[in-house]
Scaffold this motif. Structure first.
Motif, PDB file in Angstrom:
ATOM      1  N   LEU A 220      44.603  94.026  46.594  1.00  0.00           N
ATOM      2  CA  LEU A 220      43.657  92.913  46.484  1.00  0.00           C
ATOM      3  C   LEU A 220      44.401  91.593  46.352  1.00  0.00           C
ATOM      4  CD1 LEU A 220      40.999  94.371  44.005  1.00  0.00           C
ATOM      5  CD2 LEU A 220      40.775  94.090  46.477  1.00  0.00           C
ATOM      6  N   LEU A 223      45.659  90.167  49.545  1.00  0.00           N
ATOM      7  CA  LEU A 223      44.621  89.590  50.396  1.00  0.00           C
ATOM      8  C   LEU A 223      44.653  88.063  50.340  1.00  0.00           C
ATOM      9  CD1 LEU A 223      41.519  91.878  49.690  1.00  0.00           C
ATOM     10  CD2 LEU A 223      42.871  91.782  51.794  1.00  0.00           C
ATOM     11  N   HIS A 280      31.699  95.086  45.862  1.00  0.00           N
ATOM     12  CA  HIS A 280      32.704  94.158  46.373  1.00  0.00           C
ATOM     13  C   HIS A 280      33.131  94.489  47.806  1.00  0.00           C
ATOM     14  CE1 HIS A 280      33.296  93.920  41.910  1.00  0.00           C
ATOM     15  NE2 HIS A 280      33.271  92.632  42.199  1.00  0.00           N
ATOM     16  N   SER A 281      33.460  95.746  48.055  1.00  0.00           N
ATOM     17  CA  SER A 281      34.031  96.134  49.339  1.00  0.00           C
ATOM     18  C   SER A 281      33.082  95.850  50.493  1.00  0.00           C
ATOM     19  CB  SER A 281      34.405  97.618  49.318  1.00  0.00           C
ATOM     20  OG  SER A 281      34.916  98.027  50.565  1.00  0.00           O
ATOM     21  N   LEU A 284      32.589  92.068  51.000  1.00  0.00           N
ATOM     22  CA  LEU A 284      33.857  91.458  51.421  1.00  0.00           C
ATOM     23  C   LEU A 284      34.141  91.733  52.891  1.00  0.00           C
ATOM     24  CD1 LEU A 284      36.399  89.889  50.759  1.00  0.00           C
ATOM     25  CD2 LEU A 284      37.404  91.985  49.806  1.00  0.00           C
ATOM     26  N   CYS A 320      34.982  85.441  51.001  1.00  0.00           N
ATOM     27  CA  CYS A 320      36.118  86.355  50.765  1.00  0.00           C
ATOM     28  C   CYS A 320      36.858  86.000  49.480  1.00  0.00           C
ATOM     29  CB  CYS A 320      37.097  86.296  51.936  1.00  0.00           C
ATOM     30  SG  CYS A 320      36.492  87.020  53.474  1.00  0.00           S
ATOM     31  N   HIS A 321      37.139  84.724  49.307  1.00  0.00           N
ATOM     32  CA  HIS A 321      37.899  84.267  48.135  1.00  0.00           C
ATOM     33  C   HIS A 321      37.123  84.512  46.845  1.00  0.00           C
ATOM     34  CE1 HIS A 321      40.466  82.076  45.533  1.00  0.00           C
ATOM     35  NE2 HIS A 321      39.832  80.921  45.591  1.00  0.00           N
ATOM     36  N   THR A 324      36.932  88.422  46.129  1.00  0.00           N
ATOM     37  CA  THR A 324      38.235  88.965  45.740  1.00  0.00           C
ATOM     38  C   THR A 324      38.635  88.492  44.346  1.00  0.00           C
ATOM     39  OG1 THR A 324      38.893  88.938  48.071  1.00  0.00           O
ATOM     40  CG2 THR A 324      40.640  89.227  46.454  1.00  0.00           C
ATOM     41  N   TRP A 327      36.630  90.463  41.844  1.00  0.00           N
ATOM     42  CA  TRP A 327      37.058  91.864  41.887  1.00  0.00           C
ATOM     43  C   TRP A 327      38.362  92.053  41.112  1.00  0.00           C
ATOM     44  CZ3 TRP A 327      37.338  94.924  47.181  1.00  0.00           C
ATOM     45  CH2 TRP A 327      37.378  96.299  46.912  1.00  0.00           C
ATOM     46  N   TYR A 343      47.524  86.885  41.974  1.00  0.00           N
ATOM     47  CA  TYR A 343      46.671  86.692  43.150  1.00  0.00           C
ATOM     48  C   TYR A 343      46.876  85.295  43.722  1.00  0.00           C
ATOM     49  CZ  TYR A 343      42.444  85.640  45.823  1.00  0.00           C
ATOM     50  OH  TYR A 343      41.571  85.228  46.800  1.00  0.00           O
ATOM     51  N   SER A 381      43.725  92.435  56.857  1.00  0.00           N
ATOM     52  CA  SER A 381      43.075  92.552  55.546  1.00  0.00           C
ATOM     53  C   SER A 381      42.240  93.815  55.409  1.00  0.00           C
ATOM     54  CB  SER A 381      42.178  91.334  55.290  1.00  0.00           C
ATOM     55  OG  SER A 381      42.894  90.135  55.368  1.00  0.00           O
ATOM     56  N   ILE A 385      41.561  96.241  51.957  1.00  0.00           N
ATOM     57  CA  ILE A 385      40.254  96.355  51.290  1.00  0.00           C
ATOM     58  C   ILE A 385      39.854  97.820  51.163  1.00  0.00           C
ATOM     59  CG2 ILE A 385      37.790  95.815  51.473  1.00  0.00           C
ATOM     60  CD1 ILE A 385      38.633  93.284  53.064  1.00  0.00           C
TER      61      ILE A 385
END
Length: 391
Positions: A220, A223, A280-281, A284, A320-321, A324, A327, A343, A381, A385
């Motif tokens: 993650l 990413l 999340h997945s 995302l 996305c940001h 992530t 998450w 991150y 990416s 994920i």
């Protein structure tokens, strides 16, 4: 532990403060992005060299965030965030008086060091201080502040540069940032759930090592490198594309291009909420598909198609940001500030390294090369994920 709950006065104050924190940091950090063609012309430097005014800031910011997270364990998150905002604002004002390109890059490098406090700690502050049911929305509000700040900084820079000069533009933004930083200082609630620790290098290394060994978490974290690298690459060089014939955009028009950041402000909250509902997945992956689609659409020649593509690209990226970020905050059970900093280390290294390297593709392959490079990064990416979801 006492958490900040929705509807409370502390919730309102903290949300506004975090919004201002994101606004100030990113309105200043990316003010030079629409000015890259101006710097190339005024200082007689290449597109790659001009991009250093941005990558020097994001590069030092990426590294200093690791130190900021550990320093906050000793003196407190609020103290570090306040100092970060005030020094960033003051340096922004000083940059307006840069006598040459070298001093401009040097001061921008120092700005990256000063700015590290907010992005490295805001995510951890949200994860530690807010009730779990509010985390997704508040994280979205903070990231909304970053997108609106980035948009406003770029638009104001473009307008004031056309009306006066880029120096007037940077000075004005610095003064506004200083005012908002003072408000931030006055209203941000003092953290109640963080524990101050003595600064020990060995302990710091061990703290980060715990996260590095967590392969699902690191997938993650990486990413961020891919997301931000592709995002900054597209925005760094679209200004060169649109300033050339047949588009020939003025500096004001280039600045107004960034009004599409409003879509990012919306998507960071909206997609964050959807991720809380559907996982999340799943959300995302949808956000990532929208980002790729937006990049591809910009290959179409009509200017309206390019604006539509950039809008969709921005909507998807901020989704996305936001997802992530939340998450990672939930996945890291301990040392959340350090997990957030890792991150963002990769996130801003992507901005610095990939954003500058993207200049090679612009120079040799023009816009098709930039988009091919961007889409390749984003496609990488998907397996990360998938791995994070299964482990």
């Amino acid at each position: 532990m006492t958490y900040i709950e929705k509807g409370s006065s502390e919730y309102v104050k903290a949300s506004i403060a975090l919004f201002f924190g994101g606004f100030v940091t990113f309105s200043i950090l990316y003010t030079t992005q629409p000015l890259l063609p101006v710097f190339s012309q005024e200082f007689h430097v290449s597109a790659v060299a001009a991009s250093l005014t941005l990558s020097s800031s994001t590069g030092t910011l990426a590294i200093m965030m690791l130190a900021a997270a550990s320093l906050s364990d000793q003196i407190g998150k609020k103290t570090v965030m306040i100092a970060s905002m005030l020094f960033t604002s003051i340096l922004s004002i000083m940059i307006a008086f840069s006598p040459n390109f070298f001093s401009l890059v040097l001061l921008r490098t120092m700005l990256g060091i000063a700015a590290a406090g907010i992005p490295s700690l805001a995510m951890a502050y949200v994860a530690e201080e807010f009730d779990s049911q509010a985390i997704g929305k508040v994280m979205g509000l903070y990231i909304s502040g970053t997108s609106i700040g980035g948009m406003a900084g770029r638009i104001v820079t473009g307008l004031l540069t056309d009306l006066f000069s880029w120096r007037t533009a940077l000075f004005s933004i610095g003064v506004l940032a200083l005012i908002l930083s003072i408000i931030f200082t006055l209203i941000l609630p003092t953290p109640k759930n963080s524990i101050k620790k003595e600064l020990c290098i060995k302990t710091v290394i061990q703290t980060y090592a715990v996260h590095v060994r967590n392969k699902a978490l690191m997938s993650l974290i990486f990413l961020g490198f891919l997301f931000m690298g592709s995002f900054v690459t597209l925005y760094n060089y679209i200004g060169y594309l649109l300033s050339e014939p047949p588009y020939s955009f003025s500096q004001s028009l280039l600045g107004f291009l960034f009004i599409v950041y409003i879509f990012g402000s919306f998507s960071s909250v909206y997609m964050g909420n959807k991720a809380d509902q559907y996982g999340h997945s799943f959300v995302l992956n949808i956000s990532l598909a929208l980002t790729i689609a937006g990049a591809v659409i910009t290959l179409m020649p009509p200017v309206l198609a390019k604006i539509l593509g950039v809008s969709l690209f921005t909507f998807g990226f901020f989704g996305c940001h936001s997802i992530t970020s939340a998450w990672i905050g939930e996945r890291a059970n301990i040392n959340k500030a350090q997990a957030s900093s890792l991150y963002l280390l990769f996130y801003y290294l992507g901005s610095s390294l990939v954003g500058t390297f993207g200049g090679y593709f612009w120079t040799h392959f023009h816009w098709f090369g930039v988009i091919s490079f961007t889409v390749t990064l984003l496609t990488l990416s998907y397996p990360l994920i998938m791995y994070a979801q299964k482990n």
